[in-house]
Design an enzyme around this catalytic site. Structure first.
Site, mmCIF file in Angstrom:
data_model
loop_
_atom_site.group_PDB
_atom_site.id
_atom_site.type_symbol
_atom_site.label_atom_id
_atom_site.label_comp_id
_atom_site.label_asym_id
_atom_site.label_seq_id
_atom_site.Cartn_x
_atom_site.Cartn_y
_atom_site.Cartn_z
ATOM 1 N N GLY A 241 0.765 -1.241 0.000
ATOM 2 C CA GLY A 241 0.000 0.000 0.000
ATOM 3 C C GLY A 241 0.792 1.285 0.000
ATOM 4 N N GLU A 276 3.895 -6.657 1.889
ATOM 5 C CA GLU A 276 3.530 -7.056 0.521
ATOM 6 C C GLU A 276 3.568 -5.853 -0.419
ATOM 7 O OE1 GLU A 276 -0.442 -8.509 1.020
ATOM 8 O OE2 GLU A 276 0.163 -10.220 2.234
ATOM 9 N N PRO A 277 4.705 -5.196 -0.558
ATOM 10 C CA PRO A 277 4.733 -4.003 -1.400
ATOM 11 C C PRO A 277 4.730 -4.335 -2.888
ATOM 12 C CG PRO A 277 6.933 -4.473 -0.611
ATOM 13 C CD PRO A 277 6.029 -5.501 0.022
ATOM 14 N N GLY A 278 3.998 -3.591 -3.648
ATOM 15 C CA GLY A 278 4.009 -3.744 -5.103
ATOM 16 C C GLY A 278 4.457 -2.442 -5.738
ATOM 17 N N ARG A 279 3.551 -1.459 -5.689
ATOM 18 C CA ARG A 279 3.785 -0.180 -6.342
ATOM 19 C C ARG A 279 5.101 0.473 -5.914
ATOM 20 N NH1 ARG A 279 -0.702 2.963 -7.928
ATOM 21 N NH2 ARG A 279 -1.871 1.840 -6.341
ATOM 22 N N TYR A 319 -8.847 5.503 -12.910
ATOM 23 C CA TYR A 319 -8.781 6.120 -11.571
ATOM 24 C C TYR A 319 -8.551 7.625 -11.632
ATOM 25 C CZ TYR A 319 -7.152 1.282 -10.769
ATOM 26 O OH TYR A 319 -6.984 -0.070 -10.760
ATOM 27 N N CYS A 345 -11.121 4.280 -29.674
ATOM 28 C CA CYS A 345 -12.375 4.966 -29.995
ATOM 29 C C CYS A 345 -13.249 5.178 -28.774
ATOM 30 C CB CYS A 345 -13.117 4.159 -31.051
ATOM 31 S SG CYS A 345 -12.070 3.932 -32.474
ATOM 32 N N GLU A 346 -12.766 5.949 -27.820
ATOM 33 C CA GLU A 346 -13.540 6.313 -26.636
ATOM 34 C C GLU A 346 -13.046 7.664 -26.158
ATOM 35 O OE1 GLU A 346 -14.343 3.873 -23.388
ATOM 36 O OE2 GLU A 346 -14.130 1.996 -24.485
HETATM 37 N N1 LLP Z 1 -1.407 -7.031 -0.893
HETATM 38 C C1 LLP Z 1 -2.702 -7.133 -1.250
HETATM 39 C C2 LLP Z 1 -3.548 -8.091 -0.561
HETATM 40 C C3 LLP Z 1 -3.217 -6.304 -2.273
HETATM 41 O O1 LLP Z 1 -4.491 -6.403 -2.610
HETATM 42 C C4 LLP Z 1 -2.359 -5.375 -2.927
HETATM 43 C C5 LLP Z 1 -2.855 -4.517 -4.001
HETATM 44 C C6 LLP Z 1 -1.011 -5.323 -2.524
HETATM 45 C C7 LLP Z 1 -0.568 -6.160 -1.497
HETATM 46 C C8 LLP Z 1 -0.020 -4.387 -3.154
HETATM 47 O O2 LLP Z 1 -0.342 -3.064 -2.928
HETATM 48 P P1 LLP Z 1 0.662 -1.888 -3.366
HETATM 49 O O3 LLP Z 1 1.890 -1.984 -2.487
HETATM 50 O O4 LLP Z 1 0.981 -2.064 -4.785
HETATM 51 O O5 LLP Z 1 -0.118 -0.654 -3.106
HETATM 52 N N2 LLP Z 1 -4.546 -1.137 -10.021
HETATM 53 C C9 LLP Z 1 -4.485 -0.167 -8.953
HETATM 54 C C10 LLP Z 1 -3.882 -0.748 -7.685
HETATM 55 C C11 LLP Z 1 -4.599 -1.980 -7.174
HETATM 56 C C12 LLP Z 1 -4.002 -2.551 -5.921
HETATM 57 C C13 LLP Z 1 -4.624 -3.868 -5.574
HETATM 58 N N3 LLP Z 1 -4.070 -4.523 -4.430
HETATM 59 C C14 LLP Z 1 -3.730 1.059 -9.440
HETATM 60 O O6 LLP Z 1 -3.326 1.092 -10.601
HETATM 61 O O7 LLP Z 1 -3.546 2.000 -8.695
#
Ligand code: LLP
Length: 414
Positions: A241, A276-279, A319, A345-346
């Site tokens: 997050g 659980e970092p992604g972004r 978003y 086309c949108e």
């Molecule tokens: N753990 C769980 C259970 C999650 O659902 C998510 C993201 C993460 C970890 C990773 O979160 P992060 O560190 O990336 O914030 N498509 C959207 C973001 C969707 C996130 C979904 N869950 C966007 O483009 O902003």
């Protein structure tokens, strides 16, 4: 752009030591470009801030699941947070260790649970009692003991876009913190489970650490109560997050001090911390390269039509997300105000609306910034557009890590 792998050097935009204009010339556009070094550095920032306390950083595969990126992170020592069988397949293909995988998500299927059990993942973050019962039954049939955590919905307002906020009572995620202790007591009686974790994830693109820390405090208190009640909780999974500054003039929150605060909260109590970092690992390490096709002036507006569109990067359309757009060659020209749009086309097909941008002409190249997370993974073939190539930069060299799709790819399986 400060603190990212991208910078101008002699008026040309570079990713690390590679000139993006050269990459666009050779690989074509649209193309995603990622910095290997940037990704490793961001992963290590988590690891470093947590050094000395038992922890595991499980990269959220959904943010960018390219095999080469997963391999880079596996080599750096990452675990992985997955939400589907497909993501587990990718992690294994990339050489990731299944024993470092946590499996989240509200709708795990029977097949996915079996695949995960057979692969020997670390554990499941469960979101309902029915799911817990199913995992127990399937583990029993396979002669395994499954490690589970319950994903708790802590009822904390994450203050982010409503589509990516997940920690409020009204959301589909997790089990309400008011009800969860009963769920733990019942789960603890099931024969094929090790009930040993508490998990939460309250939302994504969080720029204020306060809600994350509030949720962590609630989770810790719950874990201690469960221990007192006889459930031997060892793992605290605080989810992902952490947000990134999509606007270059947005302030950057300090990850190390945030992790330090959480660490101070839990230290010495015998928990292993999971994140659980992604972004925050990949977003700022990637851009989408695109070429200007046309400039078009209507009585009301100026449009810049790119060869990249909402099918390549859907975040602005979905978003209202802001992505900075930079010319690859820093111009000596003035600026214009324009909508920056794609060929789909949108009317919703835009990458930026009413944006002040250096004057651009057909043939010019641009980079849509901060596109490393939730970019390529959310791309589609809408309008029968082949998905972009993906490139990984290492120092001054680069290679294609996903080929641009062809027309034949488009009709495969039909
Ligand atoms: N753990 C769980 C259970 C999650 O659902 C998510 C993201 C993460 C970890 C990773 O979160 P992060 O560190 O990336 O914030 N498509 C959207 C973001 C969707 C996130 C979904 N869950 C966007 O483009 O902003």
């Amino acid at each position: 752009m400060d603190g990212t792998p991208f910078r101008y050097w002699d008026h040309q935009l570079f990713c690390d030591d590679a000139d993006l204009t050269d990459i666009a010339g050779a690989a074509g556009t649209p193309a995603y470009v990622y910095s290997r070094q940037g990704i490793v550095k961001r992963f290590e920032a988590y690891d470093l801030a947590l050094a000395g306390i038992e922890h595991r950083v499980c990269y959220a595969v959904k943010a960018n699941s390219n095999l080469s990126i997963l391999r880079v992170l596996a080599e750096a020592g990452a675990g992985f947070d997955i939400v589907s069988g497909g993501e587990l397949f990718r992690v294994i293909r990339a050489g990731g260790d299944p024993a470092r995988v946590v499996f989240a998500g509200v709708g795990k299927t029977r097949d996915e649970i079996e695949y995960a059990l057979e692969s020997g993942i670390h554990g499941f973050n469960c979101e309902s009692e029915a799911e817990i019962a199913l995992i127990d039954a399937l583990a029993g049939r396979l002669g395994k003991k499954a490690s589970i955590s319950v994903r708790v919905n802590p009822d904390v307002d994450a203050a982010t876009h409503p589509y990516i906020s997940t920690g409020l009572r009204d959301h589909k995620f997790g089990i309400d913190i008011e009800q969860v202790e009963g769920v733990y007591q019942r789960a603890a009686t099931l024969p094929n489970l090790k009930v040993e974790g508490v998990a939460c994830h309250i939302g994504s693109q969080l720029l204020d650490p306060a809600p994350l820390q509030e949720a962590s405090g609630k989770l810790l208190a719950l874990a201690l109560r469960l221990r007192t009640g006889g459930v031997p909780i060892r793992y605290l999974d605080l989810g992902g997050g952490w947000g990134v500054p999509y606007r270059f003039d947005d302030p950057r929150a300090d990850l190390a001090s945030h992790l330090g605060a959480i660490r101070a909260m839990v230290e010495g109590q015998g928990f292993t911390l999971f994140f659980e970092p992604g972004r925050s690992i990949v977003a700022e390490c990637g851009v989408l390269l695109s070429r200007v096709l046309y400039r078009k002036t209507t009585p009301r507006k100026e449009f810049i039509v790119l060869d990249a569109a909402m099918n390549d990067l859907i975040r602005p359309a979905l978003y209202d997300a802001h992505h900075e757009i930079l010319p690859l060659r820093q111009p000596a020209r003035g600026t214009i105000r324009a909508d920056i749009v794609g060929p789909v086309c949108e009317t919703g097909d835009f990458l930026a609306l009413d944006r002040e941008i250096p004057e651009l002409f057909p043939g010019d190249l641009v980079a849509v910034m901060t596109a490393g997370a939730y970019g390529s993974v959310m791309a589609s073939n809408y309008n029968s557009r082949p998905r972009p190539a993906e490139i990984l930069v290492e120092g001054k060299t680069w290679r294609t890590v996903r080929a641009r799709e062809t027309f034949t790819d488009l009709v495969r399986g039909e």
